[in-house]
Design an enzyme around this catalytic site. Structure first.
Site, PDB file in Angstrom:
ATOM      1  N   GLY A 100       2.396  -7.994  -0.417  1.00 41.11           N
ATOM      2  CA  GLY A 100       2.253  -7.016  -1.505  1.00 41.11           C
ATOM      3  C   GLY A 100       1.541  -7.631  -2.702  1.00 41.11           C
ATOM      4  N   ALA A 120      10.571   2.998   7.952  1.00 42.15           N
ATOM      5  CA  ALA A 120       9.149   3.104   8.300  1.00 42.15           C
ATOM      6  C   ALA A 120       8.930   2.523   9.689  1.00 42.15           C
ATOM      7  CB  ALA A 120       8.311   2.344   7.273  1.00 42.15           C
ATOM      8  N   PHE A 131       0.829  -1.211   0.000  1.00 46.35           N
ATOM      9  CA  PHE A 131       0.000   0.000   0.000  1.00 46.35           C
ATOM     10  C   PHE A 131       0.866   1.265   0.000  1.00 46.35           C
ATOM     11  CE2 PHE A 131      -2.274   2.787   3.292  1.00 46.35           C
ATOM     12  CZ  PHE A 131      -2.922   3.545   2.331  1.00 46.35           C
ATOM     13  N   LYS A 145      11.451 -10.804  11.356  1.00 51.86           N
ATOM     14  CA  LYS A 145      12.684 -10.820  10.554  1.00 51.86           C
ATOM     15  C   LYS A 145      12.820  -9.589   9.661  1.00 51.86           C
ATOM     16  CE  LYS A 145      14.138 -14.742   8.710  1.00 51.86           C
ATOM     17  NZ  LYS A 145      14.037 -16.060   8.026  1.00 51.86           N
ATOM     18  N   VAL A 157      14.082  -8.992   1.668  1.00 50.35           N
ATOM     19  CA  VAL A 157      15.160  -8.164   2.248  1.00 50.35           C
ATOM     20  C   VAL A 157      15.775  -8.765   3.510  1.00 50.35           C
ATOM     21  CG1 VAL A 157      14.314  -5.996   1.270  1.00 50.35           C
ATOM     22  CG2 VAL A 157      13.576  -6.678   3.568  1.00 50.35           C
ATOM     23  N   ASP A 213      10.265  -6.211  -3.472  1.00 53.30           N
ATOM     24  CA  ASP A 213       9.189  -6.814  -2.687  1.00 53.30           C
ATOM     25  C   ASP A 213       9.292  -8.324  -2.833  1.00 53.30           C
ATOM     26  OD1 ASP A 213       6.441  -7.448  -1.646  1.00 53.30           O
ATOM     27  OD2 ASP A 213       6.210  -5.273  -1.798  1.00 53.30           O
ATOM     28  N   ASN A 214       8.927  -9.066  -1.787  1.00 45.87           N
ATOM     29  CA  ASN A 214       8.888 -10.531  -1.956  1.00 45.87           C
ATOM     30  C   ASN A 214       7.448 -11.020  -2.146  1.00 45.87           C
ATOM     31  OD1 ASN A 214       7.815 -10.299   0.561  1.00 45.87           O
ATOM     32  ND2 ASN A 214       9.196 -11.753   1.560  1.00 45.87           N
ATOM     33  N   TYR A 237       5.389  -7.381  15.865  1.00 44.65           N
ATOM     34  CA  TYR A 237       5.502  -6.166  15.046  1.00 44.65           C
ATOM     35  C   TYR A 237       6.102  -5.036  15.876  1.00 44.65           C
ATOM     36  CZ  TYR A 237       3.904  -2.378  11.911  1.00 44.65           C
ATOM     37  OH  TYR A 237       3.819  -1.295  11.062  1.00 44.65           O
TER      38      TYR A 237
END
Ligand code: UDP
Length: 329
Positions: free
Chosen positions: A38, A116, A13, A93, A59, A33-34, A147
């Site tokens: 996404g 971020a 997003f 991770k 990443v 992106d993996n 998180y």
């Protein structure tokens, strides 16, 4: 020669909107992106653009970018409570190992990096509204801990690379943001309510709905990130909209906006759901000369227009039930 920027979480997003922003500002954008959370649909309009390149890469593994690199924006992460429950280890991770890899890349390339971070570093806050100085109230072992703690570690390692290695770092503490390209089935309140209204289901308010959130429209939020990256300020900055609303009031607004005939039903409050959240954006105003411009009325209308135009197939997907089953106390 265009400046080159790496954006991780590019198919997500916020990441996809960042790709659009940096391309429109004249940068060469490498999107990474993996695709765990996404969706390539968010950036497929960029694939023909010669100023855009996409790497399908995780990443948390070593990140290699050939040639020069001027900026990095690390936005790869699951970002909704449903995701933390489904992929907790990846959530930890990407915030920890992923950030370490990208800081290493920034050091190697002499690139400036924006991380971020999130209002979740404040946990269920005991100070209101939240200033950057507030140290937070996080449950390390709760469902959101994967998180929250990854993001807190992310801030620590970012400051360590800044202080120890002299890397140019920026930290955005992101508050609830909404707009087109949110994932309909990610369990977050806005896509959930809008999906429910469009499918003709009742709106599920958790708890008694007295918990508050402050929602920022994505265009404003992206402008805040851009200004922060271009500033010379390396301590965390809250980027969000201070207009606070209870979830119950918000559900009523959505009913009015969507014209649904459905009613509100109450469900138990998820574990560690913060009771209130509102950013103090004094720093962003003073240092970045930034504040949100889009009213909730305008932003929600644009967002609803996006959801209305999704295919019936996308609309029928709902992981909401399985999510709520997992998060009961
Ligand atoms: N929420 C709700 N009904 C839903 C989904 C969410 O009442 O179907 C509430 C949730 O309990 C929380 C608020 O809406 O208090 C925002 O939730 P979201 O998952 O969007 O974000 P976060 O909790 O991370 O701010």
């Amino acid at each position: 020669m265009k400046k080159k920027v790496l954006i991780t979480g590019a198919a997500g997003f916020l990441g996809s909107h960042l790709c659009d922003k940096f391309i429109s500002e004249g940068f060469f954008v490498i999107g990474m992106d993996n695709l765990i959370t996404g969706d390539l649909k968010n950036i497929e309009h960029l694939f023909k653009n010669p100023a855009f390149e996409f790497y399908n890469h995780d990443v948390t593994k070593f990140v290699h970018i050939p040639g020069k690199l001027d900026y990095i924006l690390h936005f790869a992460s699951p970002a909704s409570p449903i995701d933390y429950l489904k992929i907790p280890i990846q959530t930890l991770k990407v915030g920890a190992l992923g950030t370490h890899n990208l800081l290493g890349l920034a050091k190697e390339k002499g690139a400036r990096i924006l991380i971020a971070s999130t209002s979740e570093v404040y946990g269920d806050p005991l100070v209101h509204p939240q200033t950057e100085e507030y140290l937070g109230n996080v449950n390390t072992i709760g469902p959101r801990g994967v998180y929250d703690e990854a993001k807190r570690f992310q801030e620590s390692i970012t400051m360590a690379y800044h202080r120890f290695h002299g890397v140019e770092t920026r930290i955005a503490r992101i508050f609830n943001t909404y707009g087109p390209r949110m994932r309909l089935n990610d369990g977050r309140v806005i896509p959930t309510f809008m999906g429910q209204a469009l499918r003709g289901e009742d709106l599920t308010v958790f708890g008694d709905g007295s918990q508050t959130r402050s929602f920022c429209y994505v265009e404003d939020e992206i402008e805040g990130f851009y200004k922060l990256l271009m500033s010379d300020y390396s301590l965390p900055v809250n980027i969000g909209n201070p207009h606070e609303i209870t979830i119950l009031e918000f559900a009523k607004e959505i009913i009015k906006l969507t014209g649904t005939n459905q009613k509100i039903v109450f469900k138990p409050l998820p574990t560690d759901d913060p009771l209130q959240r509102q950013p103090d954006i004094t720093k962003a105003k003073e240092i970045l000369k930034w504040e949100p411009k889009t009213s909730r009325e305008v932003g929600m209308k644009k967002t609803f227009d996006y959801f209305k135009n999704l295919s019936p197939e996308d609309l029928s997907k709902s992981e909401h039930k399985s999510f709520t089953k997992h998060i009961r106390r």
